[in-house]
Write an enzyme that holds these catalytic residues in place. Structure first.
Site, PDB file in Angstrom:
ATOM      1  N   ILE A  12       0.833  -1.196   0.000  1.00  0.00           N
ATOM      2  CA  ILE A  12       0.000   0.000   0.000  1.00  0.00           C
ATOM      3  C   ILE A  12       0.872   1.252   0.000  1.00  0.00           C
ATOM      4  CG2 ILE A  12      -1.788   1.293   1.221  1.00  0.00           C
ATOM      5  CD1 ILE A  12      -2.730  -1.334   2.469  1.00  0.00           C
ATOM      6  N   ASP A  31      11.438   2.853   5.872  1.00  0.00           N
ATOM      7  CA  ASP A  31      11.122   1.431   5.805  1.00  0.00           C
ATOM      8  C   ASP A  31      12.378   0.647   6.167  1.00  0.00           C
ATOM      9  OD1 ASP A  31      10.311  -1.265   4.810  1.00  0.00           O
ATOM     10  OD2 ASP A  31       8.640  -0.140   3.923  1.00  0.00           O
ATOM     11  N   ALA A  79       4.065  -1.518   9.872  1.00  0.00           N
ATOM     12  CA  ALA A  79       3.328  -2.362  10.811  1.00  0.00           C
ATOM     13  C   ALA A  79       3.747  -3.813  10.668  1.00  0.00           C
ATOM     14  CB  ALA A  79       1.818  -2.246  10.571  1.00  0.00           C
ATOM     15  N   TYR A 148      -2.918  -8.744  16.533  1.00  0.00           N
ATOM     16  CA  TYR A 148      -2.786  -7.715  15.497  1.00  0.00           C
ATOM     17  C   TYR A 148      -3.922  -6.700  15.574  1.00  0.00           C
ATOM     18  CZ  TYR A 148      -3.342  -5.626  10.881  1.00  0.00           C
ATOM     19  OH  TYR A 148      -3.545  -4.744   9.853  1.00  0.00           O
TER      20      TYR A 148
END
Length: 312
Positions: A12, A31, A79, A148
């Site tokens: 995404i 990242d 995440a 999660y």
């Protein structure tokens, strides 16, 4: 606009980075490339985006980067997203999804960020939808079936806390099950990407459980549009980003096989159900339309064709 995108080398995130650059934004990607891919950013880096390899659990490094870059908007997508991994190692999941989010909002507060847009989850945060009136609105009970889902809800709490304490403008977007180009069919990816990979390789789809479990499948282009709109708005709190439509796993396999003309050979292979996964879920997007003027534009049929072609 100067934008900082955590998790920007992921599925995404990299699509969001491309859209930001198309709008003329200056983009810095954060990242650690543990699951994100540098090749997802090839075009973006050539177009002027910057990639900083950094783990959001490193609060000091993240704060220093934010201070140096002084972004207007932070899009927080970094995440741990594997439901099964979250159940096997909930502390690891929380360290990234809770601790990492706390680091992001603290860094944003320190450097005077105008807006934080958080990628939350609608697919996991509400828990089991069976027996409830679907699609679920934002005021539905929060009853996650996985660590999660719980950690993402905790992340939302940090955004709300920083808005109350410091006036940090933020919004939490609760995504449905997002699919589309760059989703990895070989790894821990969504079922659509996995099915596309199997279909193109001449294999058969593995279906966990009886295949009647439903999800709210949302094309990545619509998700990116929602994030950009949310960044430009003053909306706050949680907002569902979904279609409101349930689609079961067996129907996905049937639709993909029909697109490829392989209905006679793309027969599902059954496997035991997986822990932590709900049977039914769909998200009511009415609040998103009221607050953001957003609605999904890509039909499942069109989205599947685009995704299959990208995998090809």
């Amino acid at each position: 606009m100067k934008a900082l995108v955590t998790g920007g080398a992921g599925f995404i995130g990299s699509n969001l980075v491309d859209a930001l650059l198309a709008r003329g934004a200056a983009v810095t990607v954060v990242d650690d490339l543990s699951t994100g891919r540098r090749e997802n950013l090839d075009a973006a880096l050539a177009a002027g985006a910057a990639l900083v390899e950094l783990d959001v659990r490193d609060g000091g490094a993240l704060a220093a980067l934010a201070e140096a870059e002084r972004p207007d908007v932070v899009f927080h997508l970094a995440a741990q997203i594997d439901v099964r991994k979250s159940l096997e190692d909930p502390a690891f999941d929380a360290a990234i999804n809770v601790g990492g989010t706390a680091n992001v909002v603290e860094a944003a507060r320190r450097c005077g960020v105008r807006r934080v847009v958080f990628a939350s989850t609608g697919g996991a945060i509400y828990g089991e939808g069976a027996g409830k009136r679907l699609p679920l609105a934002e005021d539905a009970p929060i009853e996650p079936f996985s660590a999660y889902g719980q950690s993402k809800y905790s992340g939302e709490g940090y955004l709300a806390l920083y808005e109350r304490l410091y006036g940090l403008s933020s919004v939490s977007l609760r995504f449905g099950n997002v699919y589309g180009p760059r989703q990895d069919p070989l790894g821990e990816a969504g079922v659509i990407a996995i099915f596309c990979g199997r279909l193109l390789a001449g294999g058969r789809p593995t279906v966990f459980g009886d295949g009647t479990q439903t999800r709210d499948y949302l094309y990545v282009g619509d998700v990116v549009a929602a994030m950009l709109t949310a960044a430009d708005s003053d909306a706050s709190g949680p907002i569902n980003i979904g279609t409101g439509i349930e689609t079961d796993v067996l129907e996905l396999a049937t639709r993909l096989a029909a697109i490829e003309g392989r209905e006679d050979v793309f027969e599902p292979e059954p496997a035991p159900p997986r822990p932590g996964e709900v049977q039914r879920i769909a998200l009511d997007p009415a609040h998103a339309e009221r607050e953001l003027g957003w609605r999904p534009e890509t039909s499942l049929e069109d989205g599947l064709r685009l995704t299959l072609e990208a995998c090809r």
